[in-house]
Design a protein around this motif. Structure first.
Motif, PDB file in Angstrom:
ATOM      1  N   UNK A 165     -12.060 -26.004  33.193  1.00 41.97           N
ATOM      2  CA  UNK A 165     -10.673 -25.962  33.676  1.00 41.97           C
ATOM      3  C   UNK A 165     -10.585 -25.083  34.917  1.00 41.97           C
ATOM      4  N   UNK A 217     -12.885 -24.423  36.975  1.00 40.53           N
ATOM      5  CA  UNK A 217     -13.538 -25.128  38.087  1.00 40.53           C
ATOM      6  C   UNK A 217     -12.602 -26.190  38.644  1.00 40.53           C
ATOM      7  N   UNK A 218     -11.904 -26.889  37.744  1.00 39.48           N
ATOM      8  CA  UNK A 218     -10.963 -27.918  38.184  1.00 39.48           C
ATOM      9  C   UNK A 218      -9.795 -27.315  38.958  1.00 39.48           C
ATOM     10  N   UNK A 219      -9.459 -26.076  38.638  1.00 40.56           N
ATOM     11  CA  UNK A 219      -8.348 -25.416  39.330  1.00 40.56           C
ATOM     12  C   UNK A 219      -8.746 -24.877  40.692  1.00 40.56           C
TER      13      UNK A 219
END
Lengths: 782, 253
Positions: A686, A688-690
């Motif tokens: 998460x 990393x996705x942010x």
């Protein structure tokens, strides 16, 4: 049962890291203690066998043959506590031998050859078949092999009182089964029957001779009656003439301990080390099991819904970890087999007796089983959470009661952003990280303790007793009352010179037969723990060990008996020494002469003008030729080599412990990091996705473990500041050291802490490498 | 003339399974326009979510290029992609994926703190505004596990838009929600789009698809249908549904 095995297999496949981590940790522990346990075991077995072969008494009294009377032996016949006795004769050489033209600082005694003597082969891993000693040859005890000059073919010579120069060629080295250990000062050599008998008949001196270069001694082995201990026997004979006239009295147990002295210290150290590693392994298992229960919460709920009882589920964990522990134990013991062989062979340099080199499989297995049983108990405690899993809640995702164990109370800030996230993670899983911090505390505590131990076991500080540039040997007739005259003579040539003398004899202090030392100059002789050195002739200083044995404190009075004289002395202080296992006392020269003992054992001259050394040496040899022999003072080659061996053995043991501890830390870190990584995989995805970079996430991950290590290091450092000295005193008490005085600097704590913190950071960073290589989508896909 | 914000050119996505190559996207070509509420629909396994992840840079493409702001996302370094994720793109997941040990407020603020162009106080002020807008300011200190699905998804939307992204990606944002929450979330997304937010959403829900201003139909890894619609108005919901349903039926949905 089949279902449990199937589930266990699947569990191992899924959590390979935990399984192999525990296996490796257990193998490290068993590897560590196998060597020490086996060494102790084979040594004790060999000693029991040797002492039985040599018919060693429960009490062994050494005295000059001149002092031994028929009445003394008759008194043993009529003593109900004595089952019997035997007398062996030997000769003491009171002068220094010359080896290949060089005088050697070594004390030689001579025994008569017999066919039961084992002569070492060239590689010293067995005995030679050539079992005879020809006239003109001499056998040396194995411990003298360390002396480079004393090799087969070397010529050893000494001068008798009649002026005859006795010369012998070294044939080789033999196994002295009773007095051969390097911890025994004297070296017992073997002469051929013809030479021994000739010396006994023609060249012996007597205790009342003006020159006492070669004296006959008696070794009386007294066997206690059934139910009588050596201590009982010693107390019973204490007031009698036999012990009062003795040079030394040792129990059978004490003689064995001379061989086992250093290995016993090592055993205590290893016991502490093993306990520490075992504690760390228990905490690691607890962490691993807790994490597993958290992550497999739903699966465990499903199992419960299917009818698995709590105890069955716990059995899966028990089976898995027992398998890892057993496999690890076997691996550790197997790997230790070649290492043991090398270690035990190296240890022969100190014990000087040939032993088996195999691992004591039975004892090691028993110890491993005991540890596994402790671990099983712990696993049951650690899996108690399983009983809280409600099947319905688990399956429907309600896991808050096992997931978080604290309220959130550390703020997320923009600056410092990474650190605030790190602190949040630490706070959220406080209990898990507390276990890790505790392991770090233990590791740092042990590393600091090892550092302190090294500082206190410096052989140069422990064994060094010689002062001054000129050594004086008593050739017979050198007494305390001569000291002033000799010093005055020296000061005629060097006004700033000083004479140091030491007198020492075993006497009875209260009821203990111990060495009583006295010094002409008392400064810096011994390491004073409490009180002060004796100043007057009615004062005495004891080692803490001896004081505890006698039940005496500073200010109390003890009675010292020598021959037929008894005097009382006030205890003025405590000191510590490694000599005589720490059973030593000290008084002034005047106090010693009050008991009728006047001999000087050793003396040295300390010069202010060292250029006068040769001149003064010659003067002493010519002016006082009837009572002394002066020479350049140098540490004997044997003592130097012995110190070197002790240094090497200590350093290699300590470096091994450091390496084992760091490997242990690395394994623990990798296991915990992997578990944390798996648990937080989704959160990492998460982040990393942010938009957090992989590097930043890895740094945070590693920083978290470094922070835990730092907390643990502080705790471990603080614990070692309070407890390490006591622990080391417990370990070293056996060799006579009761007060640990090594200087402590901030580096003593900082270095181990830094090593562990860096280790944690580096390995956590390495484990988190997967963050970089995996696509975000994979991370957040269930 | 609409401005293209993101463009996919001959995009392929394959992976190996049991020694065979499985092709998900087979030469995808599509332009996403600024200001549009674009929805991707298709049958199960047609490559909807894969399209979304490849177009957003969350997943790599096997071939082709995805052009954003003149740069090919498929060739960008991990570091540059991370910057893009917090500065230009926002992402809403079907499973919300809130960080479990951060409160709702903290979940919103964390990506905000990554944005170096805004100060901490500006970020916090915006977070407060978003919490108010999403109707979850009274539960700002709750953990995700203490909130309903709808509340979590609203928090996820707030998190996705904290840095005012150029494009908001949403992967079945209502897939895990009940009807009431679904409606609330769709209303939020519609309002964001009305205020100028470009949205690219994947869904299999007809009602959700009807909120779009453009629907793309995907089959066998390619866009085979493209429907433009007027801006959503609640009053026209039923007729809109009929229109979209008819179009989808013509494509054998």
């Amino acid at each position: 049962m089949k279902s449990i095995l199937k589930l266990m297999q699947a569990h191992i496949r899924r959590g390979k890291d935990a399984f192999f981590g525990i296996l490796l940790l257990m193998s490290l522990i068993t590897f560590s203690f196998s060597g020490t346990v086996s060494n102790d075991d084979v040594l004790r077995n060999e000693l029991e066998k040797n002492f039985a072969e040599e018919n060693v008494g429960d009490l062994v009294i050494m005295m000059y043959d001149d002092n031994l009377t028929e009445d003394m032996l008759s008194s043993l016949d009529s003593n109900t506590k004595v089952a019997g006795y035997s007398v062996k004769k030997l000769m003491y050489l009171k002068s220094l031998p010359v080896v290949d033209g060089h005088e050697e600082e070594v004390v030689l005694n001579f025994r008569r050859w017999n066919e039961d003597i084992n002569i070492f082969n060239d590689s010293s891993d067995g005995f030679t078949e050539d079992n005879e000693l020809k006239q003109g040859e001499i056998l040396l005890p194995y411990k003298l092999k360390m002396n480079k000059r004393m090799k087969p073919g070397a010529e050893i010579s000494f001068t008798t009182s009649s002026g005859r120069i006795e010369k012998y060629t070294v044939k080789g080295f033999y196994e002295d089964k009773v007095f051969g250990a390097t911890t025994v000062t004297d070296s017992y050599c073997v002469l051929p029957e013809e030479d021994y008998d000739r010396l006994a008949a023609e060249e012996l001196d007597h205790t009342d001779s003006p020159r006492r270069l070669l004296l006959m001694a008696a070794e009386i082995h007294i066997y206690a009656a059934d139910g009588v201990t050596a201590a009982d026997l010693s107390r019973d004979l204490t007031d009698g003439p036999l012990i009062r006239s003795a040079n030394a009295v040792s129990s059978r147990q004490h003689l064995m301990e001379l061989f086992e002295m250093y290995s016993n210290t090592g055993t205590r150290g290893m016991a502490v080390f093993t306990l520490i590693l075992l504690t760390a392994i228990l905490i690691t298992m607890h962490n691993s099991i807790s994490a597993s229960v958290e992550m497999e919460y739903t699966d465990l709920g499903i199992l419960r819904a299917l009818g698995f009882s709590v105890s069955r589920i716990r059995l899966i964990y028990v089976a898995e970890y027992v398998l890892a522990l057993v496999a690890g134990s076997i691996l550790g013991i197997v790997v230790s087999i070649p290492v043991c062989a090398v270690l035990i062979r190296k240890w022969m340099n100190i014990t000087c007796i040939l032993t088996d080199t195999g691992v004591s499989l039975f004892k090691c297995a028993v110890m491993a089983i005991a540890m596994i049983l402790v671990c099983i108990g712990f696993i049951f405690i650690a899996t108690s959470k399983v009983s809280h899993i409600s099947p319905v809640r688990a399956i429907s995702g309600g896991r808050s009661e096992v997931y978080f164990d604290s309220r959130l109370n550390s703020r997320i800030r923009k600056h410092p952003f990474s650190l605030s996230l790190v602190l949040r993670q630490l706070n959220t899983h406080r209990r898990n990280y507390a276990g890790t911090a505790f392991i770090v505390a233990i590791l740092v505590y042990f590393l600091v303790s090892i550092t302190l131990l090294t500082a206190n076991l410096d052989p140069d500080k422990l064994f060094s007793t010689t002062k001054g540039e000129i050594n004086i040997l008593n050739t017979g007739g050198l007494t305390i009352s001569n000291a002033d005259e000799i010093e005055d003579a020296v000061r005629e040539m060097d006004s700033g010179a000083s004479l140091y003398t030491k007198s020492a004899h075993r006497m009875i202090v209260d009821w203990e037969f111990v060495s009583v030392d006295s010094f002409r100059r008392t400064e810096d002789q011994y390491d004073i723990i409490d009180g002060r050195q004796p100043k007057f002739d009615n004062e005495i200083m004891l080692t803490k060990n001896l004081a505890d044995d006698l039940g005496k404190t500073i200010g109390d009075t003890v009675t010292v008996t020598y021959m037929d004289k008894k005097e009382e002395y006030i205890v003025t202080g405590y000191f510590q020494t490694i000599f005589e296992f720490g059973n030593v006392s000290m008084m002034t020269s005047e106090g010693m002469t009050k008991l009728g003992y006047n001999d000087i054992r050793e003396a040295q001259v300390s010069l202010s003008d060292t250029s006068k050394k040769d001149e003064i040496t010659d003067m002493l040899n010519s002016r006082f030729a009837d009572r002394l022999s002066a020479s350049e003072n140098k540490e004997s080659a044997t003592m130097l080599t012995y110190k070197k061996i002790v240094n090497v053995l200590m350093n290699s043991s300590i470096y091994t412990m450091y390496i084992v501890i760091l490997i242990f830390a690395a394994v623990v870190v990798v296991m915990l990091c992997r578990r944390s990584f798996i648990r937080e995989r989704t959160d990492i995805g998460i982040f990393k996705a942010l938009g957090m970079s992989a590097g930043s996430l890895r740094n945070q991950f590693a920083l978290r473990f470094a922070a835990v290590a730092l907390i643990g290091s502080v705790v471990g450092g603080a614990a070692s500041a309070f407890l390490a000295r006591k622990m080391i005193a417990f370990m070293l008490k056996i060799v006579g050291l009761t007060d640990i005085k090594a200087a402590v600097s901030p580096m003593t704590f900082a270095l181990p802490a830094a090593a562990v913190c860096i280790c944690f950071f580096v390995f956590a960073y390495i484990v988190s490498g997967k963050i970089k290589s995996v696509d975000v989508r994979e991370l957040i896909t269930e | 003339m609409k401005k293209t914000i993101l463009s996919a050119k001959e995009v392929f996505k394959s992976f190996a399974h049991n020694g065979k190559q499985v092709h998900i996207l087979t030469g995808m070509n599509v332009d996403i326009y600024e200001g549009d509420f674009t929805v991707i629909m298709g049958a199960s396994g047609s490559g909807k979510s894969t399209t979304l992840y490849v177009l957003s840079g969350m997943d790599g493409a096997t071939g082709g290029s995805v052009i954003y702001n003149g740069e090919d996302l498929t060739k960008l370094s991990e570091k540059k992609l991370s910057v893009l994720r917090y500065s230009d793109f926002g992402f809403v997941f079907q499973q919300m994926h809130l960080v479990s040990n951060l409160s709702l407020y903290e979940n919103i603020i964390v990506p905000g703190y990554l944005n170096k162009k805004r100060s901490a106080s500006e970020t916090e002020k915006r977070a407060d505004e978003l919490l108010e807008k999403m109707g979850i300011s009274d539960i700002r200190d709750h953990l995700p596990s203490q909130c309903s699905g709808g509340e979590q998804q609203r928090c996820a939307i707030a998190r996705a838009v904290i840095n005012e992204p150029k494009l908001l990606f949403a992967d079945e944002p209502t897939g895990a929600l009940n009807r009431k929450n679904t409606s609330e979330v769709l209303d939020l997304l519609t309002e964001l789009n009305r205020n100028g937010q470009s949205i690219l959403m994947v869904t299999h829900d007809l009602k959700a698809a009807c909120r779009a201003s453009r629907i793309l139909y995907i089959e066998d890894g390619r866009i085979i249908g493209d429907l433009d619609l007027a801006m959503y108005d609640e009053k026209d919901e039923k007729s809109r549904e009929t229109q979209v349903n008819a179009w989808l039926t013509s494509l054998e949905w």
